[in-house]
Design a protein around this motif. Structure first.
Motif, PDB file in Angstrom:
ATOM      1  N   ALA A   1       0.839  -1.197   0.000  1.00 30.94           N
ATOM      2  CA  ALA A   1       0.000   0.000   0.000  1.00 30.94           C
ATOM      3  C   ALA A   1       0.876   1.250   0.000  1.00 30.94           C
ATOM      4  CB  ALA A   1      -0.892  -0.008   1.241  1.00 30.94           C
ATOM      5  N   PHE A   2       0.352   2.325  -0.580  1.00 26.33           N
ATOM      6  CA  PHE A   2       1.041   3.612  -0.490  1.00 26.33           C
ATOM      7  C   PHE A   2       1.265   3.895   0.992  1.00 26.33           C
ATOM      8  CE2 PHE A   2      -0.478   5.885  -4.648  1.00 26.33           C
ATOM      9  CZ  PHE A   2       0.001   4.835  -5.403  1.00 26.33           C
ATOM     10  N   GLY A   3       2.431   4.382   1.317  1.00 28.11           N
ATOM     11  CA  GLY A   3       2.813   4.629   2.703  1.00 28.11           C
ATOM     12  C   GLY A   3       3.837   3.615   3.182  1.00 28.11           C
ATOM     13  N   GLU A   4       3.849   2.412   2.554  1.00 34.27           N
ATOM     14  CA  GLU A   4       4.868   1.399   2.856  1.00 34.27           C
ATOM     15  C   GLU A   4       6.050   1.605   1.916  1.00 34.27           C
ATOM     16  OE1 GLU A   4       3.391  -2.664   2.926  1.00 34.27           O
ATOM     17  OE2 GLU A   4       1.381  -1.924   3.365  1.00 34.27           O
ATOM     18  N   ASP A   5       7.207   1.055   2.287  1.00 34.28           N
ATOM     19  CA  ASP A   5       8.381   1.138   1.417  1.00 34.28           C
ATOM     20  C   ASP A   5       8.246   0.188   0.232  1.00 34.28           C
ATOM     21  OD1 ASP A   5       9.501   2.979   3.124  1.00 34.28           O
ATOM     22  OD2 ASP A   5      10.971   1.604   3.994  1.00 34.28           O
ATOM     23  N   LEU A   6       8.550   0.700  -0.945  1.00 36.83           N
ATOM     24  CA  LEU A   6       8.602  -0.098  -2.166  1.00 36.83           C
ATOM     25  C   LEU A   6      10.054  -0.537  -2.317  1.00 36.83           C
ATOM     26  CD1 LEU A   6       7.604  -1.138  -4.933  1.00 36.83           C
ATOM     27  CD2 LEU A   6       7.907   1.189  -5.799  1.00 36.83           C
ATOM     28  N   ILE A   7      10.304  -1.847  -2.183  1.00 38.45           N
ATOM     29  CA  ILE A   7      11.679  -2.360  -2.220  1.00 38.45           C
ATOM     30  C   ILE A   7      11.903  -3.076  -3.549  1.00 38.45           C
ATOM     31  CG2 ILE A   7      13.357  -3.886  -1.129  1.00 38.45           C
ATOM     32  CD1 ILE A   7      11.782  -3.358   1.522  1.00 38.45           C
ATOM     33  N   LEU A   8      12.879  -2.575  -4.313  1.00 38.15           N
ATOM     34  CA  LEU A   8      13.244  -3.162  -5.595  1.00 38.15           C
ATOM     35  C   LEU A   8      14.509  -3.987  -5.402  1.00 38.15           C
ATOM     36  CD1 LEU A   8      12.808   0.066  -7.764  1.00 38.15           C
ATOM     37  CD2 LEU A   8      11.097  -1.679  -7.248  1.00 38.15           C
ATOM     38  N   ALA A   9      14.382  -5.303  -5.480  1.00 39.76           N
ATOM     39  CA  ALA A   9      15.527  -6.199  -5.325  1.00 39.76           C
ATOM     40  C   ALA A   9      16.218  -6.338  -6.679  1.00 39.76           C
ATOM     41  CB  ALA A   9      15.064  -7.555  -4.798  1.00 39.76           C
ATOM     42  N   LEU A  10      17.325  -5.621  -6.835  1.00 43.73           N
ATOM     43  CA  LEU A  10      18.095  -5.670  -8.075  1.00 43.73           C
ATOM     44  C   LEU A  10      19.293  -6.592  -7.890  1.00 43.73           C
ATOM     45  CD1 LEU A  10      18.025  -1.856  -8.945  1.00 43.73           C
ATOM     46  CD2 LEU A  10      16.373  -3.620  -9.559  1.00 43.73           C
TER      47      LEU A  10
ATOM     48  N   VAL B   1      12.102   2.801  -2.213  1.00 44.37           N
ATOM     49  CA  VAL B   1      11.360   4.002  -2.579  1.00 44.37           C
ATOM     50  C   VAL B   1      10.303   4.241  -1.500  1.00 44.37           C
ATOM     51  CG1 VAL B   1       9.881   5.094  -4.308  1.00 44.37           C
ATOM     52  CG2 VAL B   1      11.722   3.551  -5.036  1.00 44.37           C
ATOM     53  N   LYS B   2      10.386   5.392  -0.857  1.00 48.83           N
ATOM     54  CA  LYS B   2       9.382   5.788   0.130  1.00 48.83           C
ATOM     55  C   LYS B   2       8.132   6.222  -0.626  1.00 48.83           C
ATOM     56  CE  LYS B   2      12.205   5.550   3.695  1.00 48.83           C
ATOM     57  NZ  LYS B   2      12.130   4.439   4.592  1.00 48.83           N
ATOM     58  N   THR B   3       6.985   5.617  -0.312  1.00 52.28           N
ATOM     59  CA  THR B   3       5.757   5.924  -1.036  1.00 52.28           C
ATOM     60  C   THR B   3       4.802   6.822  -0.248  1.00 52.28           C
ATOM     61  OG1 THR B   3       4.555   3.984  -0.245  1.00 52.28           O
ATOM     62  CG2 THR B   3       5.901   3.700  -2.238  1.00 52.28           C
ATOM     63  N   ASP B   4       5.227   7.264   0.934  1.00 52.68           N
ATOM     64  CA  ASP B   4       4.314   8.060   1.757  1.00 52.68           C
ATOM     65  C   ASP B   4       3.955   9.399   1.116  1.00 52.68           C
ATOM     66  OD1 ASP B   4       6.963   8.757   2.204  1.00 52.68           O
ATOM     67  OD2 ASP B   4       6.721   9.084   4.336  1.00 52.68           O
TER      68      ASP B   4
END
Length: 188
Positions: free
Chosen positions: A162-171, A178-181
């Protein structure tokens, strides 16, 4: 193992001499040129995301926004909202990056492009073995992270945040957070 060969022509060749209006996203799907007007939510999300990603890449890869990528078909020309290019990647003879240089593709969807992003792009990105595909949906305040692509045109793993949680891109060998807050919330 299936090897994807690049068509002699790029889908983007059809637009070489085109005079396209501004304010529209242009892509090619199934050989058709699709123009989509851009919305404020998309813009806000990209403005929030891009600096965070660029700072964390710190010279280990490249971030592109709405830039043409050559895919292995003259019927598909996508320009991901945000594309993370693997470190050391080089442009092809047309001056563009190709599908195999992508570590992640991030799309902010609109209602008019839902089928394209959830079905056609997902299939193409998976078939091309793009490791991470993120769909950001401002209409329901979620990000869906697709990983572990298959040649069947699917991803084996899917996680929704959900928006507000951290979006973690495992590269490869690193993570981008990415902070989505700061993402705009829907009103419904």
């Amino acid at each position: 193992m299936t090897t994807i060969e690049m068509d002699v022509r790029s889908a983007w060749d059809a637009l070489d001499d085109a005079n396209l209006p501004g304010g529209y996203r242009v892509e090619i799907t199934d050989g058709k040129i699709i123009m989509t007007p851009q919305g404020e939510s998309r813009s806000d999300i990209l403005v929030e995301s891009a600096p965070q990603i660029k700072k964390q890449l710190a010279g280990h890869g490249k971030l592109l926004m709405d830039v043409m990528i050559d895919f292995p078909s003259s019927l598909y020309g996508y320009a991901p909202d945000l594309a993370i290019i693997a470190p050391g990647s080089e442009r092809n003879g047309r001056g563009r990056f190709e599908w195999h240089t992508l570590e992640a593709a991030i799309e902010v969807i609109s209602k008019s492009a839902r089928d394209n992003d959830f079905a056609k792009k997902l299939r193409m990105y998976a078939e091309c073995a793009i490791p991470v595909y993120v769909i950001i949906d401002p209409s329901d305040d979620t990000c869906t992270i697709h990983s572990r692509p298959t040649r069947r045109g699917t991803y084996d793993e899917q996680e929704q945040i959900a928006f507000g949680e951290d979006l973690i891109l495992a590269l490869e060998g690193r993570e981008i957070v990415v902070k989505t807050d700061g993402f705009p919330r829907s009103e419904g």
